[in-house]
Design a protein around this motif. Sequence first.
Motif, PDB file in Angstrom:
ATOM      1  N   GLU A   1     -18.660   8.390 -41.159  1.00  0.00           N
ATOM      2  CA  GLU A   1     -18.244   7.575 -42.209  1.00  0.00           C
ATOM      3  C   GLU A   1     -18.542   5.948 -41.296  1.00  0.00           C
ATOM      4  N   THR A   2     -17.900   5.854 -40.035  1.00  0.00           N
ATOM      5  CA  THR A   2     -18.326   4.771 -39.365  1.00  0.00           C
ATOM      6  C   THR A   2     -19.823   4.048 -39.575  1.00  0.00           C
TER       7      THR A   2
ATOM      8  N   ILE B   1     -12.648  16.608 -38.629  1.00  0.00           N
ATOM      9  CA  ILE B   1     -12.247  15.161 -39.177  1.00  0.00           C
ATOM     10  C   ILE B   1     -13.206  14.356 -38.501  1.00  0.00           C
ATOM     11  N   SER B   2     -12.908  14.466 -36.943  1.00  0.00           N
ATOM     12  CA  SER B   2     -13.708  13.329 -36.061  1.00  0.00           C
ATOM     13  C   SER B   2     -14.983  13.459 -36.479  1.00  0.00           C
ATOM     14  N   LYS B   3     -15.888  14.291 -36.673  1.00  0.00           N
ATOM     15  CA  LYS B   3     -17.071  14.474 -37.118  1.00  0.00           C
ATOM     16  C   LYS B   3     -17.373  13.429 -38.403  1.00  0.00           C
ATOM     17  N   TYR B   4     -16.662  13.966 -39.527  1.00  0.00           N
ATOM     18  CA  TYR B   4     -16.732  12.931 -40.703  1.00  0.00           C
ATOM     19  C   TYR B   4     -16.406  11.648 -40.469  1.00  0.00           C
ATOM     20  N   ARG B   5     -15.559  11.390 -39.614  1.00  0.00           N
ATOM     21  CA  ARG B   5     -15.180   9.935 -39.506  1.00  0.00           C
ATOM     22  C   ARG B   5     -16.221   9.283 -39.037  1.00  0.00           C
TER      23      ARG B   5
ATOM     24  N   LYS C   1     -15.302  11.041 -47.916  1.00  0.00           N
ATOM     25  CA  LYS C   1     -13.763  11.111 -48.092  1.00  0.00           C
ATOM     26  C   LYS C   1     -13.150  12.338 -48.686  1.00  0.00           C
TER      27      LYS C   1
ATOM     28  N   ILE D   1     -12.930  15.021 -45.985  1.00  0.00           N
ATOM     29  CA  ILE D   1     -11.686  14.524 -45.018  1.00  0.00           C
ATOM     30  C   ILE D   1     -10.543  15.245 -45.686  1.00  0.00           C
TER      31      ILE D   1
ATOM     32  N   GLN E   1      -9.184  19.369 -36.731  1.00  0.00           N
ATOM     33  CA  GLN E   1      -9.274  18.238 -36.081  1.00  0.00           C
ATOM     34  C   GLN E   1     -10.643  17.886 -35.658  1.00  0.00           C
TER      35      GLN E   1
ATOM     36  N   GLU F   1      -7.763  17.796 -44.543  1.00  0.00           N
ATOM     37  CA  GLU F   1      -6.321  17.314 -44.287  1.00  0.00           C
ATOM     38  C   GLU F   1      -5.561  18.220 -45.097  1.00  0.00           C
TER      39      GLU F   1
END
Lengths: 181, 131
Positions: free
Chosen positions: A47-48, A40-44, A149, A152, A37, A156
Amino acid sequence: MMEVEGNPRGIPAAPFVDDVAKFVPDGDYEGTLRKFQEMISKYRFMETHLLQRKAGLESKAPEIKKTLEMVLFLKSKEDSDEPIATEFELSDTLWARASIPPTKTVNLWLGANVMLEYTLDEASELLSTKLKSALTTLEQVNEDLEFLKEQITTVEVNMARVYNDDVRRRRLEKDAGGSSA
Amino acid sequence: MSVGLKEEEETDAQVTWEDQRNINMFSKLNIRLESIEEQYEAKKNEKEYLDDLTVELELADEDEPVKYRIGDAYVSLSLSDAQGRIESEQAQLTQELESFSNRINGIKTEMAKLKALLYGKFGKSINLEKD
């Protein structure tokens, strides 16, 4: 677990879970899921950041294109005798007429309160180069976004598999407990 | 759209690195497709405006200059000059549209292949449809 190197801009690749049982240390399913998890937060987050850059570039490129278009137009009229009749914007709702004699030079706004005079050829070359580099960067940002992506998605899928394995294990434990009682 | 394994079915199919790469590829292509389709639509609209404009300009007075937008300013152009510029813009757009639609078709073919492959292996435990 299989490691792949990061992408050309140094974004690290996500680990792939080959064998779930081996991947979860000491049966710590929750901890493993939490770790994923976090990934994923780091990748998100990245991404932002990249999406913002993308938006910036997407508005910059047409801006350069417009300027280049005008420079090329002036260039096409360079040797004409007639002045160019134009309407140009003074403010949002106010336009004025101007007649521009054929010119061989233009002033380009470089930013930081600096404007520099260029010949039309130099100006078009400079603008073309800038446009090209903006488009290249945009392409790279898009590549990075696709890469993110993919990472991620990998994580997932990892999570789903670790979770499923946990469910399966609990059920087995329960069945075993039930039969011994 | 969700790409991923669903928990309800207990298929024992193991996810290999190969599968994972296929799943990632599928998800990547899906995003790429959306973005290209968006650009395609925008260009198509632009082209339609220009087509309308061409028809409109055929009725225009030949001696009357056309105010044509170049960059941020309007420039007075002779009708034939304006028509020339529109024509070259149309040609450019047609070319771009064609390259976009080629790419769209390529991506769709690729996605269909991956879809068959992934559904073949994972059956109901994977969902590759749009929400």
